[in-house]
Design a protein around this motif. Sequence first.
Motif: not given
Length: 114
Positions: A16, A19-22, A24, A43, A46-47, A49-50, A53
């Motif tokens: 987190f 910012h390593e969203h992938t 997850t 996913e 991921t959404r 967190w994105q 951020h």
Amino acid sequence: MTDDVRAAAWRMYAAFNAHEHTATEEIFTTDFFSHPLGATGPESVTRAWQQFHEAFPDAQVIVEDMVVEGNTAAVRTSVRGVPGQRPLTMLEIFRLRDGRIAELWALSSLRRDS
């Protein structure tokens, strides 16, 4: 098991913060369920967190306390970098299965204006 749960928690917060969203996909099970989001699968994280951020690019989660019992962890964190707010407090409880986070519950002190 305790070490696995701790490692999964630290990996989640490190991803987190970086910012390593992938990441997850490797942290959460394919059938992961988030009670606060009411959503299933990595996913959904991921959404979330994105979006978080995008709104707060400088946000960082700091682990304050972690208690592990069996395959479950309770973690108290502070979230810094959210403008207009004192550091937020979060309490997350998650359950690990096969080395990945399978289920998560959370409460936060985030103020939500109507």
